[in-house]
Design a protein around this motif. Structure first.
Motif, PDB file in Angstrom:
ATOM      1  N   ILE A  28       4.464   9.221 -11.364  1.00 34.81           N
ATOM      2  CA  ILE A  28       3.806   9.267 -12.678  1.00 34.81           C
ATOM      3  C   ILE A  28       3.873  10.712 -13.174  1.00 34.81           C
ATOM      4  N   LEU A  29       4.522  10.897 -14.301  1.00 35.74           N
ATOM      5  CA  LEU A  29       4.768  12.259 -14.775  1.00 35.74           C
ATOM      6  C   LEU A  29       4.367  12.421 -16.232  1.00 35.74           C
ATOM      7  N   GLU A  89       5.098   5.230  -5.246  1.00 34.98           N
ATOM      8  CA  GLU A  89       5.359   5.043  -6.672  1.00 34.98           C
ATOM      9  C   GLU A  89       4.417   5.871  -7.529  1.00 34.98           C
ATOM     10  N   GLN A  90       3.194   6.025  -7.043  1.00 34.61           N
ATOM     11  CA  GLN A  90       2.222   6.782  -7.825  1.00 34.61           C
ATOM     12  C   GLN A  90       2.659   8.223  -8.045  1.00 34.61           C
ATOM     13  N   LYS A  91       3.455   8.706  -7.123  1.00 36.65           N
ATOM     14  CA  LYS A  91       3.883  10.100  -7.246  1.00 36.65           C
ATOM     15  C   LYS A  91       4.892  10.279  -8.368  1.00 36.65           C
ATOM     16  N   VAL A 137       4.122   1.431  -0.602  1.00 31.23           N
ATOM     17  CA  VAL A 137       4.997   1.445  -1.780  1.00 31.23           C
ATOM     18  C   VAL A 137       4.217   2.032  -2.960  1.00 31.23           C
ATOM     19  N   TYR A 138       2.977   1.587  -3.061  1.00 31.15           N
ATOM     20  CA  TYR A 138       2.111   2.068  -4.151  1.00 31.15           C
ATOM     21  C   TYR A 138       1.953   3.585  -4.081  1.00 31.15           C
ATOM     22  N   GLN A 139       1.670   4.078  -2.870  1.00 33.38           N
ATOM     23  CA  GLN A 139       1.467   5.520  -2.708  1.00 33.38           C
ATOM     24  C   GLN A 139       2.683   6.304  -3.169  1.00 33.38           C
ATOM     25  N   LEU A 177       0.828  -1.206   0.000  1.00 28.82           N
ATOM     26  CA  LEU A 177       0.000   0.000   0.000  1.00 28.82           C
ATOM     27  C   LEU A 177       0.864   1.259   0.000  1.00 28.82           C
TER      28      LEU A 177
END
Lengths: 157, 169
Positions: A55-56, A51-53, A47-49, A45
């Protein structure tokens, strides 16, 4: 690392009582390699949060965006002087056309003669109120008007 | 007050806007389009920039509204063309990066199953790190509602995720 603290933070996280800083601590904690086995289930959870940041949108987007926004403005600035005067030019052109046509028509009418003088004569007569009683003029219509006026005056009286 | 400049103040918001739009539409091409539309709209209102408390919150609000509009249109299309729906959830998964980690993908899917409001709140809080006040302003709801949505969203993800972990899919 004090796992009790992390567990506590986690409890408060589910209850939405953690601050932004505390949530960052959680993300940092779960991002490291060795997470204790009782907590490892929550690792994905956080890690996901994080990693989502990452996305560019690429540089291409900037170029496209600036192209969309800045070019029309530059164009508009370049064109303003011309655009501002364009209606004036149009108006001037129209006036020139009307004058030319007018002059040409007037000349042709003048050459033919006649018409203008007749018009002037009537205009001169009409300005004189005596004209209504002038028997030299076409009689029938004038008489009608005089009769009408008399009739209405009688009625009013 | 400092003058707001498009290149320095608004263009750098592109990634946040993109992530929020992507969270709502679940379609990367659509999300990029939304960011572009948002910026054009904001650009056209540049005389009013100084009036906004936070230009970032304003941009995010515009992007969210556009994204909700578009995703509603997408949804109505998908009802007509049923096979599109599965395509979107599979091929538009923008996380090839972490596809090695199945668990993370599950979280992603669970998150995207949440109602839009919970999804947006979680996006703004857990990924963008915004405080309740900012989120309330962006979503035009009260801070209390932000908290309620965040709570429900987090609880749902936790519960569903643990179910999957314990009992399998």
């Amino acid at each position: 690392m004090d796992y009790k603290y992390i567990e506590q933070l986690l409890e408060r996280y589910w209850d939405c009582e953690t601050t932004i800083e505390e949530e960052q601590i959680l993300r940092a904690f779960f991002h490291q390699e060795d997470v204790p086995s009782n907590l490892i289930q929550y690792k994905p959870l956080f890690v996901y949060q994080k990693e989502q940041k990452s996305i560019l949108l690429g540089e291409e987007f900037d170029k496209k965006m600036l192209g969309l926004i800045e070019k029309p403005v530059v164009k508009a600035q370049k064109l303003t002087i011309y655009r501002r005067f364009a209606p004036l030019f149009k108006a001037a052109a129209m006036i020139a056309i009307i004058l030319t046509v007018g002059v040409v028509m007037k000349k042709s009418v003048d050459n033919n003669g006649g018409l203008i003088y007749v018009y002037d004569q009537y205009q001169g007569n009409n300005s004189d109120p005596q004209v209504a009683y002038d028997s030299k003029l076409p009689v029938d219509s004038i008489n009608n008007i005089v009769k009408d006026q008399d009739g209405s005056q009688v009625e009013n009286n | 007050m400092e003058k707001i400049n498009f290149r320095n103040d608004i263009l750098p918001l592109k990634n946040k806007l993109y992530r929020l739009a992507l969270r709502i539409t679940l379609d990367s091409a659509e999300a990029e389009d939304i960011v572009q539309d948002t910026m054009i709209r904001v650009w056209h209102r540049k005389d009013e920039w100084e009036k906004f408390d936070s230009i970032e919150a304003y941009c995010l609000t515009v992007a969210r509204n556009l994204a909700i509009d578009r995703s509603q249109k997408l949804e109505s299309k998908n009802i007509q063309l049923n096979d599109d729906a599965t395509e979107i959830s599979d091929s538009h998964d923008p996380h090839e990066l972490m596809e090695h980690d199945e668990q993370v993908v599950i979280i992603h899917q669970l998150m995207n199953l949440l109602p839009e409001k919970q999804r947006s709140v979680i996006q703004l809080r857990d990924i963008e790190g915004k405080n309740y006040k900012e989120i309330a302003e962006i979503l035009d709801i009260t801070e209390e509602q932000v908290k309620v949505n965040l709570f429900r969203g987090r609880q749902k993800i936790k519960q569903k995720y643990l179910e999957i972990q314990n009992y399998g899919l």
